[in-house]
Design a protein around this motif. Structure first.
Motif, PDB file in Angstrom:
ATOM      1  N   VAL A   1      -7.159 -46.825  -5.513  1.00 28.89           N
ATOM      2  CA  VAL A   1      -6.613 -47.295  -4.218  1.00 28.89           C
ATOM      3  C   VAL A   1      -6.116 -46.231  -4.118  1.00 28.89           C
ATOM      4  CG1 VAL A   1      -5.200 -48.493  -2.462  1.00 28.89           C
ATOM      5  CG2 VAL A   1      -6.928 -49.435  -4.435  1.00 28.89           C
ATOM      6  N   VAL A   2      -5.134 -45.699  -4.222  1.00 28.77           N
ATOM      7  CA  VAL A   2      -4.083 -45.096  -4.028  1.00 28.77           C
ATOM      8  C   VAL A   2      -4.695 -43.309  -3.529  1.00 28.77           C
ATOM      9  CG1 VAL A   2      -1.535 -42.978  -4.316  1.00 28.77           C
ATOM     10  CG2 VAL A   2      -1.636 -45.753  -4.353  1.00 28.77           C
ATOM     11  N   SER A   3      -5.375 -42.714  -4.591  1.00 28.02           N
ATOM     12  CA  SER A   3      -5.957 -41.602  -4.570  1.00 28.02           C
ATOM     13  C   SER A   3      -6.780 -41.792  -4.169  1.00 28.02           C
ATOM     14  CB  SER A   3      -6.937 -41.935  -6.115  1.00 28.02           C
ATOM     15  OG  SER A   3      -5.825 -41.511  -7.409  1.00 28.02           O
ATOM     16  N   THR A   4      -8.117 -43.066  -3.303  1.00 27.81           N
ATOM     17  CA  THR A   4      -9.008 -42.580  -2.069  1.00 27.81           C
ATOM     18  C   THR A   4      -8.564 -42.971  -0.857  1.00 27.81           C
ATOM     19  OG1 THR A   4     -10.278 -44.322  -3.932  1.00 27.81           O
ATOM     20  CG2 THR A   4     -10.474 -44.646  -1.218  1.00 27.81           C
ATOM     21  N   VAL A   5      -6.600 -43.484  -0.819  1.00 28.83           N
ATOM     22  CA  VAL A   5      -6.613 -42.980   0.518  1.00 28.83           C
ATOM     23  C   VAL A   5      -5.887 -41.706   0.724  1.00 28.83           C
ATOM     24  CG1 VAL A   5      -4.414 -43.769   2.073  1.00 28.83           C
ATOM     25  CG2 VAL A   5      -5.755 -45.545   0.914  1.00 28.83           C
ATOM     26  N   SER A   6      -5.125 -40.952  -0.164  1.00 27.97           N
ATOM     27  CA  SER A   6      -4.514 -39.537  -0.401  1.00 27.97           C
ATOM     28  C   SER A   6      -6.040 -38.734   0.170  1.00 27.97           C
ATOM     29  CB  SER A   6      -4.581 -39.254  -1.963  1.00 27.97           C
ATOM     30  OG  SER A   6      -3.024 -40.180  -2.325  1.00 27.97           O
ATOM     31  N   LEU A   7      -7.348 -38.859  -0.055  1.00 26.21           N
ATOM     32  CA  LEU A   7      -8.385 -37.879   0.176  1.00 26.21           C
ATOM     33  C   LEU A   7      -8.218 -37.691   1.672  1.00 26.21           C
ATOM     34  CD1 LEU A   7     -10.800 -38.953  -2.730  1.00 26.21           C
ATOM     35  CD2 LEU A   7      -9.446 -36.767  -2.329  1.00 26.21           C
TER      36      LEU A   7
ATOM     37  N   PRO B   1     -15.340 -44.367  -3.464  1.00 27.43           N
ATOM     38  CA  PRO B   1     -14.572 -45.670  -3.892  1.00 27.43           C
ATOM     39  C   PRO B   1     -14.162 -46.625  -2.968  1.00 27.43           C
ATOM     40  CG  PRO B   1     -13.717 -43.219  -4.932  1.00 27.43           C
ATOM     41  CD  PRO B   1     -15.042 -43.322  -4.107  1.00 27.43           C
ATOM     42  N   ARG B   2     -14.604 -46.316  -1.546  1.00 22.93           N
ATOM     43  CA  ARG B   2     -14.604 -47.182  -0.660  1.00 22.93           C
ATOM     44  C   ARG B   2     -15.600 -48.573  -0.489  1.00 22.93           C
ATOM     45  NH1 ARG B   2     -12.130 -45.688   5.201  1.00 22.93           N
ATOM     46  NH2 ARG B   2     -12.550 -48.120   5.151  1.00 22.93           N
TER      47      ARG B   2
ATOM     48  N   ALA C   1     -17.153 -53.806   6.130  1.00 24.49           N
ATOM     49  CA  ALA C   1     -15.958 -52.675   5.270  1.00 24.49           C
ATOM     50  C   ALA C   1     -16.705 -51.893   5.290  1.00 24.49           C
ATOM     51  CB  ALA C   1     -15.357 -53.892   4.000  1.00 24.49           C
ATOM     52  N   LEU C   2     -18.203 -52.625   5.824  1.00 30.99           N
ATOM     53  CA  LEU C   2     -19.109 -51.426   4.678  1.00 30.99           C
ATOM     54  C   LEU C   2     -19.757 -50.700   6.596  1.00 30.99           C
ATOM     55  CD1 LEU C   2     -21.573 -53.713   2.953  1.00 30.99           C
ATOM     56  CD2 LEU C   2     -20.390 -51.776   1.812  1.00 30.99           C
ATOM     57  N   THR C   3     -19.602 -51.405   7.772  1.00 31.72           N
ATOM     58  CA  THR C   3     -19.910 -50.338   8.611  1.00 31.72           C
ATOM     59  C   THR C   3     -18.559 -49.573   9.143  1.00 31.72           C
ATOM     60  OG1 THR C   3     -19.042 -52.862   9.960  1.00 31.72           O
ATOM     61  CG2 THR C   3     -21.350 -52.461   9.651  1.00 31.72           C
TER      62      THR C   3
END
Length: 253
Positions: free
Chosen positions: A23-29, A86-87, A119-121
């Motif tokens: 989660v942290v890596s995904t948001v960091s990008l 990842p999202r 979430a998908l849209t």
């Protein structure tokens, strides 16, 4: 010597990491991509990224302007491309989490199914506005931005409603903490959206110096509060792991 038929053995993990780290890596990008693009645009493409049709002083590039130049657009697209897969995983994970929490109760099923769609849209809108810049096809970029903002707001509202129900029946401190922070980030996000819309309207109506700068600032805060909201998944999946498995073959002689 007689060889028996091959049989599949137990599954062996190739990669194992905590969901919280994912989660942290995904948001960091996107955070890294956004700050990099704003910095590069402000330093190297200031005139192009801050110019408006009103020809009034402006001191900050909007997000659309900061990701439309080169190399900014390439940096942003790489970050969002890596961020998106990842999202989708997180969206499905939330759906399964709600499904296990609420069983087959129909009102909640409608909520968490709608949550998955939003979430998908939201992710699709983010991809659309990222890969079609305002310099290329403004209408498509604008529609992607509207889809992203609308879907993210509805997603956050439904999520807060679901966690309001969960925290009534949960004794977990993580669940309570997650709910409270979700409410705070939703409140901030809605407030920043209204302020950004107000200064955008004010800029277009009156062309006042500084209005577009304030719009850009609150636009940044809209995106940052959105990222912070998604970061609350850190508590929701604290004990979970992401595991990539390999099917191992064993031979018996």
């Amino acid at each position: 010597m007689l060889q028996a038929p091959n049989t599949l053995g137990h599954e062996k993990p190739l990669i194992r990491l905590s969901f919280s780290s994912c989660v942290v890596s995904t948001v960091s990008l996107p955070l890294l991509g956004l700050t990099s693009c704003i910095f590069i645009s402000s330093v190297f493409h200031f005139e192009d990224s801050t110019g408006t049709h009103c020809q009034v002083p402006n001191y900050l590039p909007s997000i659309s302007a900061s990701i439309s130049q080169s190399p900014e657009c390439h940096i942003w697209r790489v970050c969002i491309g890596l961020h998106s897969a990842p999202r989708f995983l997180v969206a499905v994970s939330y759906f399964n989490l709600y499904k296990s929490r609420f069983s087959s109760r129909f009102p909640q099923w409608l909520l968490y199914s709608g949550n998955l769609v939003c979430a998908l849209t939201e992710t699709f809108g983010l991809l659309l506005l990222s890969y079609v810049s305002s310099n290329e096809t403004y209408f498509v970029h604008k529609e992607g931005f509207v889809l992203f903002i609308f879907s993210s707001l509805v997603y956050m509202l439904i999520t807060c409603r679901l966690w309001n129900i969960i925290k009534k029946y949960s004794l977990s401190p993580e669940d309570l903490k997650s709910y409270h922070w979700k409410i705070r980030f939703l409140t901030l996000n809605v407030s920043f959206c209204f302020l950004a819309a107000y200064f955008y309207w004010k800029h277009n109506m009156y062309c006042e110096p500084g209005s577009y700068t304030l719009f850009s600032l609150f636009e940044y805060l809209v995106v940052l509060s959105n990222m912070a909201f998604h970061l609350t998944a850190f508590w929701d999946f604290k004990s979970r792991e992401v595991v990539i498995m390999s099917l191992a073959e064993e031979k018996y002689f």
